[in-house]
Design a protein around this motif. Sequence first.
Motif, short mmCIF file in Angstrom:
data_model
loop_
_atom_site.label_atom_id
_atom_site.label_comp_id
_atom_site.label_asym_id
_atom_site.label_seq_id
_atom_site.Cartn_x
_atom_site.Cartn_y
_atom_site.Cartn_z
N HIS A 1 36.93 27.93 10.58
CA HIS A 1 38.14 28.21 9.79
C HIS A 1 38.46 29.66 9.67
CE1 HIS A 1 36.86 24.33 7.25
NE2 HIS A 1 35.13 24.66 7.86
N ILE A 2 39.82 29.71 9.09
CA ILE A 2 40.51 31.04 9.51
C ILE A 2 42.39 30.82 9.03
CG2 ILE A 2 41.65 30.57 11.67
CD1 ILE A 2 41.16 33.21 11.97
N ILE A 3 42.31 31.65 8.07
CA ILE A 3 42.86 31.77 7.18
C ILE A 3 44.40 31.97 8.04
CG2 ILE A 3 41.85 32.38 4.74
CD1 ILE A 3 43.42 35.39 5.18
N ASP A 4 45.82 31.57 7.77
CA ASP A 4 47.34 31.53 8.30
C ASP A 4 47.06 33.05 9.02
OD1 ASP A 4 46.74 29.18 8.48
OD2 ASP A 4 48.01 28.73 7.16
N ASP A 5 47.42 33.80 8.18
CA ASP A 5 47.72 35.01 8.14
C ASP A 5 46.63 36.35 9.00
OD1 ASP A 5 49.57 34.82 6.08
OD2 ASP A 5 48.37 36.15 4.47
N LEU A 6 45.58 35.51 9.36
CA LEU A 6 44.93 36.12 10.24
C LEU A 6 44.76 35.55 11.96
CD1 LEU A 6 41.16 36.79 7.70
CD2 LEU A 6 43.05 38.85 8.40
N TYR A 7 45.49 34.82 11.76
CA TYR A 7 45.36 34.31 13.22
C TYR A 7 46.95 33.88 14.01
CZ TYR A 7 44.73 30.13 16.80
OH TYR A 7 44.83 29.83 17.80
N CYS A 8 46.96 34.57 15.18
CA CYS A 8 48.18 35.50 15.98
C CYS A 8 47.61 35.15 17.42
CB CYS A 8 48.18 36.73 15.50
SG CYS A 8 49.86 37.69 16.25
N ASP A 9 48.01 34.04 18.22
CA ASP A 9 48.47 33.58 19.24
C ASP A 9 47.31 33.59 19.97
OD1 ASP A 9 51.30 33.18 19.31
OD2 ASP A 9 51.33 35.38 19.66
N GLY A 10 46.33 32.49 19.18
CA GLY A 10 45.07 32.53 19.52
C GLY A 10 43.58 33.37 19.31
N LYS A 11 44.15 34.76 18.20
CA LYS A 11 43.60 35.39 18.30
C LYS A 11 43.54 36.20 16.50
CE LYS A 11 44.63 37.99 23.03
NZ LYS A 11 44.72 39.18 22.84
N VAL A 12 42.43 36.81 16.43
CA VAL A 12 42.01 37.23 15.36
C VAL A 12 43.08 39.11 14.64
CG1 VAL A 12 40.56 37.73 13.27
CG2 VAL A 12 39.82 35.83 14.94
N ASN A 13 43.49 38.97 13.83
CA ASN A 13 44.43 40.34 13.23
C ASN A 13 43.05 40.31 13.06
OD1 ASN A 13 45.28 42.25 12.40
ND2 ASN A 13 47.84 41.14 12.47
N ILE A 14 42.26 41.49 13.31
CA ILE A 14 41.37 42.76 13.02
C ILE A 14 42.14 43.57 12.09
CG2 ILE A 14 39.51 44.11 13.93
CD1 ILE A 14 38.60 41.39 14.72
N GLY A 15 42.57 44.36 11.96
CA GLY A 15 43.10 44.99 11.59
C GLY A 15 44.02 44.57 10.22
N LYS A 16 43.98 43.65 9.95
CA LYS A 16 44.47 42.20 8.32
C LYS A 16 43.40 42.16 8.33
CE LYS A 16 49.13 41.09 8.92
NZ LYS A 16 50.04 39.02 8.79
N LEU A 17 42.14 41.58 9.59
CA LEU A 17 40.26 41.11 8.41
C LEU A 17 40.12 41.80 7.91
CD1 LEU A 17 39.05 39.25 8.51
CD2 LEU A 17 37.92 39.87 10.71
N GLN A 18 40.03 43.38 7.74
CA GLN A 18 39.05 44.18 7.36
C GLN A 18 37.66 44.28 7.20
OE1 GLN A 18 41.19 45.42 3.92
NE2 GLN A 18 41.72 47.39 5.09
N PRO A 19 37.11 43.76 8.77
CA PRO A 19 35.66 43.30 8.70
C PRO A 19 35.22 44.34 7.93
CG PRO A 19 36.40 43.86 10.67
CD PRO A 19 37.49 44.02 10.08
N VAL A 20 33.26 44.18 7.63
CA VAL A 20 33.01 45.08 6.80
C VAL A 20 31.69 45.60 8.18
CG1 VAL A 20 31.22 45.50 4.78
CG2 VAL A 20 33.48 45.78 4.66
#
Length: 197
Positions: free
Chosen positions: A160-179
């Motif tokens: 499961h991934i929110i739409d804002d983070l999904y970009c061309d089959g990849k995760v937008n790490i900058g928007k995710l802001q992982p800890v």
Amino acid sequence: MFIDPETLTPKEIYKLLIGSVVPRPIAWVSTVSRNGVYNLAPFSFYNVVSRNPPMLGISIGPGVGERNGTEKDTLTNIRSEKDFVINVVSNKVANQMHLSSSNFQPEVDEFKSVKVTPMESKIVKSPLIMEADIKMECRLEKIIELGSDHLVIGRLVQYHIIDDLYCDGKVNIGKLQPVGRLAGNYNLVENIFLLPR
């Protein structure tokens, strides 16, 4: 300087390891007990362990503090129900994740205690954390006892991934802001760069 791990106590070598293997991703694991009680716990001994089929591994140590040496509720629930969910920790849920590291009794609904919302999974019994931007439903593949700890391997069965983070089959790490986890502290992934500079 050379250090022979055989000359150190388990606590001393643990401190060196968690200060060296950094930053570590955090698996915020949600499970459900046989009696239907929701459990949450963060684990920073965690990673991808197979790409085909997709599998994730978390290492679960014994309880600490007043529950010293006991089996953690997460491990008990996974053994019993054969599944779990890994919720990715981003900056917006970091405080709730940290609160869930407390020693709650098995009968306590930890979703209520740390004020996050349970959400029904598509395939497994364990709940998703609604507020987490990425959630991975896993079926138990195997549990391997390694010294004092248990390596829990789960097969990814739903992502499961929110739409804002999904970009061309990849995760937008900058928007995710992982800890991530450092020795005793946390870090926010925000300075992303390519090599060579």
